[in-house]
Design an enzyme around this catalytic site. Structure first.
Site, PDB file in Angstrom:
ATOM      1  N   ASP A 299       0.855  -1.171   0.000  1.00 26.24           N
ATOM      2  CA  ASP A 299       0.000   0.000   0.000  1.00 26.24           C
ATOM      3  C   ASP A 299       0.898   1.231   0.000  1.00 26.24           C
ATOM      4  O   ASP A 299       1.793   1.345   0.841  1.00 26.24           O
ATOM      5  CB  ASP A 299      -0.888  -0.024   1.254  1.00 26.24           C
ATOM      6  CG  ASP A 299      -2.268   0.540   0.997  1.00 26.24           C
ATOM      7  OD1 ASP A 299      -2.348   1.645   0.434  1.00 26.24           O
ATOM      8  OD2 ASP A 299      -3.257  -0.117   1.371  1.00 26.24           O
TER       9      ASP A 299
ATOM     10  N   ASP B  57      -2.913   4.776  -2.484  1.00 22.70           N
ATOM     11  CA  ASP B  57      -3.951   5.389  -1.662  1.00 22.70           C
ATOM     12  C   ASP B  57      -4.302   6.802  -2.147  1.00 22.70           C
ATOM     13  O   ASP B  57      -3.402   7.618  -2.379  1.00 22.70           O
ATOM     14  CB  ASP B  57      -3.429   5.444  -0.215  1.00 22.70           C
ATOM     15  CG  ASP B  57      -4.486   5.816   0.795  1.00 22.70           C
ATOM     16  OD1 ASP B  57      -5.418   5.011   0.988  1.00 22.70           O
ATOM     17  OD2 ASP B  57      -4.386   6.910   1.392  1.00 22.70           O
TER      18      ASP B  57
ATOM     19  N   GLU C 271      -6.214   4.060  -5.959  1.00 19.92           N
ATOM     20  CA  GLU C 271      -7.490   4.282  -5.284  1.00 19.92           C
ATOM     21  C   GLU C 271      -7.866   5.719  -5.592  1.00 19.92           C
ATOM     22  O   GLU C 271      -7.200   6.654  -5.150  1.00 19.92           O
ATOM     23  CB  GLU C 271      -7.379   4.064  -3.773  1.00 19.92           C
ATOM     24  CG  GLU C 271      -8.753   4.096  -3.114  1.00 19.92           C
ATOM     25  CD  GLU C 271      -8.772   4.757  -1.754  1.00 19.92           C
ATOM     26  OE1 GLU C 271      -9.680   4.470  -0.972  1.00 19.92           O
ATOM     27  OE2 GLU C 271      -7.888   5.579  -1.463  1.00 19.92           O
TER      28      GLU C 271
ATOM     29  N   HIS D  80     -11.256  -2.730   3.101  1.00 24.65           N
ATOM     30  CA  HIS D  80     -11.216  -2.415   4.531  1.00 24.65           C
ATOM     31  C   HIS D  80     -11.987  -1.140   4.889  1.00 24.65           C
ATOM     32  O   HIS D  80     -12.040  -0.770   6.060  1.00 24.65           O
ATOM     33  CB  HIS D  80      -9.756  -2.268   4.958  1.00 24.65           C
ATOM     34  CG  HIS D  80      -9.097  -1.109   4.267  1.00 24.65           C
ATOM     35  ND1 HIS D  80      -8.870  -1.107   2.902  1.00 24.65           N
ATOM     36  CD2 HIS D  80      -8.659   0.088   4.717  1.00 24.65           C
ATOM     37  CE1 HIS D  80      -8.319   0.042   2.555  1.00 24.65           C
ATOM     38  NE2 HIS D  80      -8.165   0.790   3.630  1.00 24.65           N
ATOM     39  N   ASP D  81     -12.551  -0.459   3.890  1.00 27.15           N
ATOM     40  CA  ASP D  81     -13.313   0.772   4.146  1.00 27.15           C
ATOM     41  C   ASP D  81     -14.816   0.588   3.971  1.00 27.15           C
ATOM     42  O   ASP D  81     -15.584   1.515   4.217  1.00 27.15           O
ATOM     43  CB  ASP D  81     -12.896   1.877   3.158  1.00 27.15           C
ATOM     44  CG  ASP D  81     -11.463   2.346   3.345  1.00 27.15           C
ATOM     45  OD1 ASP D  81     -10.946   2.261   4.476  1.00 27.15           O
ATOM     46  OD2 ASP D  81     -10.870   2.812   2.347  1.00 27.15           O
TER      47      ASP D  81
HETATM   48  O1  TEU Z   1      -9.484   5.851   1.695  1.00 27.34           O
HETATM   49  C1  TEU Z   1      -9.912   6.976   1.034  1.00 27.34           C
HETATM   50  C2  TEU Z   1     -11.347   7.333   1.107  1.00 27.34           C
HETATM   51  O2  TEU Z   1     -11.690   8.412   0.710  1.00 27.34           O
HETATM   52  C3  TEU Z   1     -12.446   6.513   1.586  1.00 27.34           C
HETATM   53  O3  TEU Z   1     -12.894   5.497   0.893  1.00 27.34           O
HETATM   54  C4  TEU Z   1     -12.348   6.465   3.061  1.00 27.34           C
HETATM   55  O4  TEU Z   1     -12.463   5.178   3.509  1.00 27.34           O
HETATM   56  C5  TEU Z   1     -13.361   7.286   3.780  1.00 27.34           C
HETATM   57  O5  TEU Z   1     -14.262   6.427   4.316  1.00 27.34           O
HETATM   58  C6  TEU Z   1     -14.086   8.350   3.073  1.00 27.34           C
HETATM   59  O6  TEU Z   1     -15.282   8.646   3.758  1.00 27.34           O
HETATM   60  C7  TEU Z   1      -8.130   5.602   1.813  1.00 27.34           C
HETATM   61  C8  TEU Z   1      -7.913   4.362   2.650  1.00 27.34           C
HETATM   62  O7  TEU Z   1      -8.448   3.249   1.989  1.00 27.34           O
HETATM   63  C9  TEU Z   1      -8.501   4.582   3.998  1.00 27.34           C
HETATM   64  O8  TEU Z   1      -8.445   3.437   4.805  1.00 27.34           O
HETATM   65  C10 TEU Z   1      -7.760   5.719   4.640  1.00 27.34           C
HETATM   66  O9  TEU Z   1      -8.355   6.047   5.867  1.00 27.34           O
HETATM   67  C11 TEU Z   1      -7.723   6.952   3.759  1.00 27.34           C
HETATM   68  O10 TEU Z   1      -7.427   6.675   2.404  1.00 27.34           O
HETATM   69  C12 TEU Z   1      -6.644   7.899   4.235  1.00 27.34           C
HETATM   70  O11 TEU Z   1      -5.386   7.352   4.001  1.00 27.34           O
END
Ligand code: TEU
Ligand code: CA
Length: 525
Positions: A89, A189, A242, A308-309
């Site tokens: 990542d 990310d 992402e 994971h989100d």
């Molecule tokens: O996520 C970015 C992001 O914008 C989202 O999908 C996030 O999960 C958030 O819920 C928006 O409401 C990435 C990573 O996947 C996430 O785990 C991190 O917290 C984020 O970036 C910051 O690095």
């Protein structure tokens, strides 16, 4: 096919309640048996864990909670023996506020000052009206230097300043460090946010005021083209971005001489009103249309239903009750028959579900706590506030992997850092791995079928039917075609085709026009 591991919740081997690298190594045989080609590791770098690894304090180290660099080297070697690649990542929009660069940056005269985005306030207020992804101000005042720094995520995640060429040089060194170790690629990310083209006030919005100045700006494209030319191509390394709030048009640009592919988000938004916290009923028709649009928009998609989100897909797009098995398998067919690289998130292959959280103190995620606090400030009634969090919290996906029906689902012998879902007696790897009809072995079969099918790997995509309950499409390669039909409802659906079945979650023989509840069929056409 890529399998995402969230290391903190995968497998603990030393009883501290936290998953570790040894734990990942201990399951490589099972992953190989499943048929995966690569593992994407969510961050394993040293981190104060304000955002569980997405706040990095040392890009070339390993968080001692997860093990040592020797463990990491062993993981890369052991994976290679099994023909599994490792994807790391890459979190370079921001660092941790405890990263040595930031600690030094707080001093106005330090050469690191310009690694971050510092601005004086406006009459005692922040420099502009932007809002953050995590429901708080995105400027934090720093007593030490009397200025504010920008953070699009939590205040412990200050954004890097890509106007300073030294920052990109640092990034290149980090990339070389990991590529020289033998990793095969990076999941990048929030990579479409790197470059902030202006810091003026943004147009007022319900969420993310200011985003017109940082989503997919030309400066970001330039950075990615440089990285592609100087690092990604020479190392022949795989990249998946992402890319939040990406449109098909932006996506095409990001995949043209920059990244290999991207994660888009539109299909994750069909069960929400404007922001993800306001949920509405899942609409399969919208879902199918969005997926089709992206299938046609990009040459190659990164397909996913979970990470994971995101809450668990079977709880969200399927049925975690009566048709749990059927709908989990139906979603598997969807993921594996689209054009692009399929990403499976740990636990998805055994149909893990959302957690029945009952109170805020069971939840660890910073985003959930911030949103809950903001909702309280906005006088949103407690019942609604709690429902928002419970359904949407990222911790739904982060509960420990359910390996068996022993204590803590076999995840740890200690106290797990986040509670194990009590349904582990019913839903666990051990009960599924030797059962031919299990969700896990359906994944295995589907992955094998896909790996042997030129149509599923290389064929083009064409939507056939998209209704409230049904999504059907055709993949064609040379003179061969396969039709996939998916029933997103608990009621039988007519689908006016017939043919020999390649795979289904109900039948092995001929398909004759009626889909059972949550049935998926792949028909030779
Ligand atoms: O996520 C970015 C992001 O914008 C989202 O999908 C996030 O999960 C958030 O819920 C928006 O409401 C990435 C990573 O996947 C996430 O785990 C991190 O917290 C984020 O970036 C910051 O690095
Ligand atoms: Ca551990």
């Amino acid at each position: 096919m890529v399998y995402q591991v969230y290391p903190r919740s995968f497998q603990d081997t030393n009883g501290d309640g936290i998953g570790d690298i040894q734990g990942i190594i201990s399951h490589l045989d099972e992953l190989q048996d499943l048929g995966i080609g690569a593992v994407w590791l969510s961050p394993v770098y040293p981190s104060p864990n304000a955002d569980f690894g997405y706040d990095i304090s040392d890009y070339c180290g390993i968080n001692p909670e997860y093990g040592t660099m020797a463990d990491m080297d062993r993981l890369i070697r052991e994976a290679e023996k099994r023909d599994i690649k490792i994807i790391m990542d890459l979190v370079i929009n921001h660092t941790s506020d405890e990263h040595p660069w930031f600690l030094q940056s707080r001093d106005k005269n330090s050469p690191y000052r310009d690694y971050y985005i510092w601005r004086p306030g406006r009459n005692g207020n922040p420099p502009n009206n932007w809002t953050s992804f995590f429901a708080e101000d995105c400027w934090e005042y720093d007593e030490k230097s009397g200025e504010y720094y920008l953070h699009l995520f939590s205040k412990k995640q200050p954004d890097l300043n890509y106007y300073n060429p030294k920052v990109l040089e640092e990034v290149k060194n980090i990339l070389r460090f990991w590529l020289d170790k033998g990793v095969a690629g990076f999941r990048c990310d929030v990579i479409n946010l790197l470059y902030k083209s202006s810091l003026e006030d943004g147009k007022k919005r319900l969420a993310l005021t200011g985003s017109e100045y940082y989503i997919s700006q030309e400066g970001t494209h330039e950075i990615l083209r440089t990285l592609r030319r100087e690092i990604f191509d020479p190392y022949n390394c795989f990249t998946v971005g992402e890319t939040v709030f990406v449109t098909p048009e932006m996506g095409r640009k990001l995949c043209d001489g920059e990244l290999d592919t991207i994660f888009s988000f539109e299909h994750m938004e069909v069960d929400q009103f404007y922001v993800k916290w306001f949920k509405r009923k899942f609409n399969a028709e919208k879902f199918g249309k969005v997926i089709s649009r992206w299938q046609n928009a990009l040459e190659w998609n990164a397909n996913y239903l979970e990470n994971h989100d995101q809450p668990r897909s079977v709880s969200r797009f399927g049925d975690e009750g009566k048709y749990w098995t059927e709908s989990a398998k139906m979603l598997c067919v969807l993921l594996m028959t689209l054009r692009g690289t399929p990403f499976v998130y740990q636990g998805q292959e055994i149909g893990m579900t959302n957690f029945d959280f009952t109170s805020m103190d069971q939840i660890k995620d910073v985003e959930s706590h911030n949103v809950y606090r903001l909702a309280k400030k906005l006088h949103i009634p407690e019942r609604i506030r709690w429902n928002m969090i419970k359904k949407t919290t990222r911790d739904n996906a982060r509960t420990p992997m359910q390996w068996n029906d022993g204590p803590n689902a076999g995840f740890t012998t200690g106290t797990p850092w986040l509670a194990v879902n009590p349904n582990y007696n019913r839903i666990n790897m051990k009960s599924q791995i030797n059962c031919p009809d299990s969700i896990r072995n359906f994944y295995k079969k589907m992955i094998e079928i896909r790996s042997q099918s030129d149509v599923l790997k290389f064929g083009n995509f064409e939507a056939i039917e998209t209704t409230k309950c049904l999504f059907a499409y055709k993949r064609t390669y040379k003179d061969q075609s396969l039709v996939t039909a998916l029933n997103f409802s608990p009621v039988e659906q007519k689908f006016n085709r017939s043919g020999e079945v390649l795979l289904s979650n109900y039948r092995t023989e001929f398909f004759n026009g009626v889909l059972k509840p949550y049935e998926a069929v792949i028909i030779k056409a």
